[in-house]
Design a protein around this motif. Structure first.
Motif, mmCIF file in Angstrom:
data_model
loop_
_atom_site.group_PDB
_atom_site.id
_atom_site.type_symbol
_atom_site.label_atom_id
_atom_site.label_comp_id
_atom_site.label_asym_id
_atom_site.label_seq_id
_atom_site.Cartn_x
_atom_site.Cartn_y
_atom_site.Cartn_z
ATOM 1 N N LEU A 1 165.753 32.922 -15.844
ATOM 2 C CA LEU A 1 165.207 33.889 -14.894
ATOM 3 C C LEU A 1 163.832 33.479 -14.375
ATOM 4 C CD1 LEU A 1 166.264 37.231 -16.598
ATOM 5 C CD2 LEU A 1 167.290 36.136 -14.594
ATOM 6 N N THR A 2 163.129 32.630 -15.121
ATOM 7 C CA THR A 2 161.842 32.125 -14.660
ATOM 8 C C THR A 2 161.968 30.626 -14.452
ATOM 9 O OG1 THR A 2 161.039 31.754 -16.897
ATOM 10 C CG2 THR A 2 160.570 33.908 -15.914
ATOM 11 N N TYR A 3 161.239 30.103 -13.500
ATOM 12 C CA TYR A 3 161.377 28.685 -13.135
ATOM 13 C C TYR A 3 161.166 27.755 -14.317
ATOM 14 C CZ TYR A 3 160.703 24.259 -10.831
ATOM 15 O OH TYR A 3 160.812 22.957 -10.462
ATOM 16 N N ARG A 4 160.206 28.032 -15.143
ATOM 17 C CA ARG A 4 159.931 27.153 -16.277
ATOM 18 C C ARG A 4 160.567 27.655 -17.561
ATOM 19 N NH1 ARG A 4 157.222 23.437 -13.909
ATOM 20 N NH2 ARG A 4 155.424 23.815 -12.616
ATOM 21 N N GLY A 5 161.387 28.686 -17.458
ATOM 22 C CA GLY A 5 161.959 29.317 -18.632
ATOM 23 C C GLY A 5 162.794 28.409 -19.511
ATOM 24 N N LEU A 6 163.529 27.479 -18.915
ATOM 25 C CA LEU A 6 164.401 26.625 -19.719
ATOM 26 C C LEU A 6 163.656 25.465 -20.371
ATOM 27 C CD1 LEU A 6 167.683 26.500 -17.634
ATOM 28 C CD2 LEU A 6 167.217 27.761 -19.717
ATOM 29 N N SER A 7 162.421 25.197 -19.944
ATOM 30 C CA SER A 7 161.700 24.059 -20.524
ATOM 31 C C SER A 7 161.532 24.225 -22.027
ATOM 32 C CB SER A 7 160.338 23.888 -19.848
ATOM 33 O OG SER A 7 159.533 25.034 -20.069
ATOM 34 N N ARG A 8 161.489 25.465 -22.498
ATOM 35 C CA ARG A 8 161.342 25.665 -23.943
ATOM 36 C C ARG A 8 162.629 25.340 -24.693
ATOM 37 N NH1 ARG A 8 162.604 31.305 -25.748
ATOM 38 N NH2 ARG A 8 163.602 32.278 -23.976
ATOM 39 N N PHE A 9 163.731 25.162 -23.976
ATOM 40 C CA PHE A 9 165.008 24.827 -24.616
ATOM 41 C C PHE A 9 165.378 23.352 -24.447
ATOM 42 C CE2 PHE A 9 165.612 29.348 -23.621
ATOM 43 C CZ PHE A 9 165.985 29.802 -24.873
ATOM 44 N N SER A 10 164.669 22.631 -23.602
ATOM 45 C CA SER A 10 165.125 21.299 -23.201
ATOM 46 C C SER A 10 165.408 20.363 -24.361
ATOM 47 C CB SER A 10 164.134 20.663 -22.229
ATOM 48 O OG SER A 10 162.885 20.489 -22.875
ATOM 49 N N PRO B 1 161.898 25.824 -5.310
ATOM 50 C CA PRO B 1 162.422 25.582 -6.668
ATOM 51 C C PRO B 1 163.593 26.515 -6.974
ATOM 52 C CG PRO B 1 160.320 26.720 -6.771
ATOM 53 C CD PRO B 1 160.532 26.342 -5.320
ATOM 54 N N TYR B 2 164.584 25.960 -7.653
ATOM 55 C CA TYR B 2 165.793 26.732 -7.954
ATOM 56 C C TYR B 2 165.595 27.555 -9.220
ATOM 57 C CZ TYR B 2 170.573 28.117 -8.478
ATOM 58 O OH TYR B 2 171.705 28.875 -8.582
ATOM 59 N N HIS B 3 165.956 28.835 -9.155
ATOM 60 C CA HIS B 3 165.913 29.745 -10.305
ATOM 61 C C HIS B 3 167.330 30.240 -10.552
ATOM 62 C CE1 HIS B 3 161.486 30.364 -10.023
ATOM 63 N NE2 HIS B 3 161.726 30.086 -8.759
ATOM 64 N N GLY B 4 167.763 30.257 -11.788
ATOM 65 C CA GLY B 4 169.040 30.869 -12.101
ATOM 66 C C GLY B 4 170.113 29.887 -12.504
ATOM 67 N N LEU B 5 171.335 30.355 -12.423
ATOM 68 C CA LEU B 5 172.499 29.599 -12.863
ATOM 69 C C LEU B 5 172.989 28.675 -11.755
ATOM 70 C CD1 LEU B 5 174.688 29.684 -15.253
ATOM 71 C CD2 LEU B 5 176.039 30.902 -13.583
ATOM 72 N N LEU B 6 173.322 27.461 -12.103
ATOM 73 C CA LEU B 6 173.872 26.517 -11.137
ATOM 74 C C LEU B 6 175.074 25.837 -11.768
ATOM 75 C CD1 LEU B 6 173.538 25.170 -8.359
ATOM 76 C CD2 LEU B 6 172.204 23.401 -9.504
ATOM 77 N N ASP C 1 170.043 33.599 -24.580
ATOM 78 C CA ASP C 1 168.686 33.047 -24.512
ATOM 79 C C ASP C 1 168.545 32.102 -23.322
ATOM 80 O OD1 ASP C 1 167.780 34.439 -26.708
ATOM 81 O OD2 ASP C 1 168.016 32.753 -28.099
ATOM 82 N N LEU C 2 169.566 31.276 -23.090
ATOM 83 C CA LEU C 2 169.508 30.347 -21.958
ATOM 84 C C LEU C 2 169.497 31.099 -20.621
ATOM 85 C CD1 LEU C 2 171.997 27.602 -23.186
ATOM 86 C CD2 LEU C 2 169.505 27.453 -23.066
ATOM 87 N N LEU C 3 170.322 32.124 -20.517
ATOM 88 C CA LEU C 3 170.374 32.898 -19.274
ATOM 89 C C LEU C 3 169.062 33.631 -19.032
ATOM 90 C CD1 LEU C 3 174.008 34.267 -19.457
ATOM 91 C CD2 LEU C 3 173.142 32.447 -17.982
ATOM 92 N N LEU C 4 168.498 34.221 -20.082
ATOM 93 C CA LEU C 4 167.200 34.892 -19.935
ATOM 94 C C LEU C 4 166.112 33.897 -19.551
ATOM 95 C CD1 LEU C 4 167.327 37.422 -22.911
ATOM 96 C CD2 LEU C 4 167.487 37.950 -20.465
ATOM 97 N N GLY C 5 166.146 32.721 -20.158
ATOM 98 C CA GLY C 5 165.166 31.685 -19.827
ATOM 99 C C GLY C 5 165.291 31.197 -18.407
#
Length: 176
Positions: A64-73, A15-20, A58-62
């Motif tokens: 950092l964890t694989y599921r971190g961005l799901s709270r922003f989707s 699974p990809y973590h981080g900025l793409l 907030d997006l960058l911090l999120g």
């Protein structure tokens, strides 16, 4: 383009973590992937981030964890405004940029949402004067309700920057 790649990485157990960042070009046959980068691209990012209304930190911090961005989707907000970017480059760019030339900026020039200036290939010389130090010297980003109004702002803005050998494309967003 991006989602299938992320799904394939997941299927591979990676699974990809981080900025793409995906460099994509629209062609007559549809979008074509040029490259993926694990960093912000510039000037590509410089034209996208100003449209972002959700807090980038907030997006960058999120991310950092694989599921971190799901709270922003469901709440990543992007301005409907258009953004256009033009790069002022050194003479000889991209093959052999010629550098070390003083940069003149119109007095009182400052950042604001409608017209932003991003330094890239700039530095201070021994005399404390701003000079060119790379191929891509300054990017100018304009924001507007339409591509035409954003385009007008960048070309007005790029007129506030000058240095020997300065070159820039004059056709950016001309067909939009």
């Amino acid at each position: 383009i991006i989602l299938p790649m992320l799904q394939e990485l997941d299927a591979m157990g990676r699974p990809y973590h981080g900025l793409l960042y995906a460099g994509i070009m629209l062609t007559e046959s549809g979008p074509q992937l040029l490259e993926f980068n694990c960093r912000f691209g510039d000037p590509e990012t410089q034209v996208v981030v100003p449209r972002l209304e959700t807090d980038l930190v907030d997006l960058l911090l999120g991310s950092l964890t694989y599921r971190g961005l799901s709270r922003f989707s469901d709440r990543i907000d992007v301005s409907p405004d258009a953004a256009v970017c033009v790069v002022a480059a050194s003479g000889g760019y991209p093959e052999k940029p010629v550098t070390g030339f003083p940069i003149t900026l119109v007095p009182g020039m400052q950042y604001h949402r409608d017209c932003s200036f991003f330094h890239a290939g700039t530095t201070w010389n021994e005399d404390g004067q701003l000079v060119t130090s790379g191929g891509r010297v300054v990017s100018v980003v304009g924001m507007g309700k339409t591509h035409q109004s954003a385009r007008a702002k960048i070309y007005a803005g790029i007129g506030k920057v000058s240095f020997q050998g300065m070159q820039f494309r004059r056709d950016i967003a001309s067909g939009v």
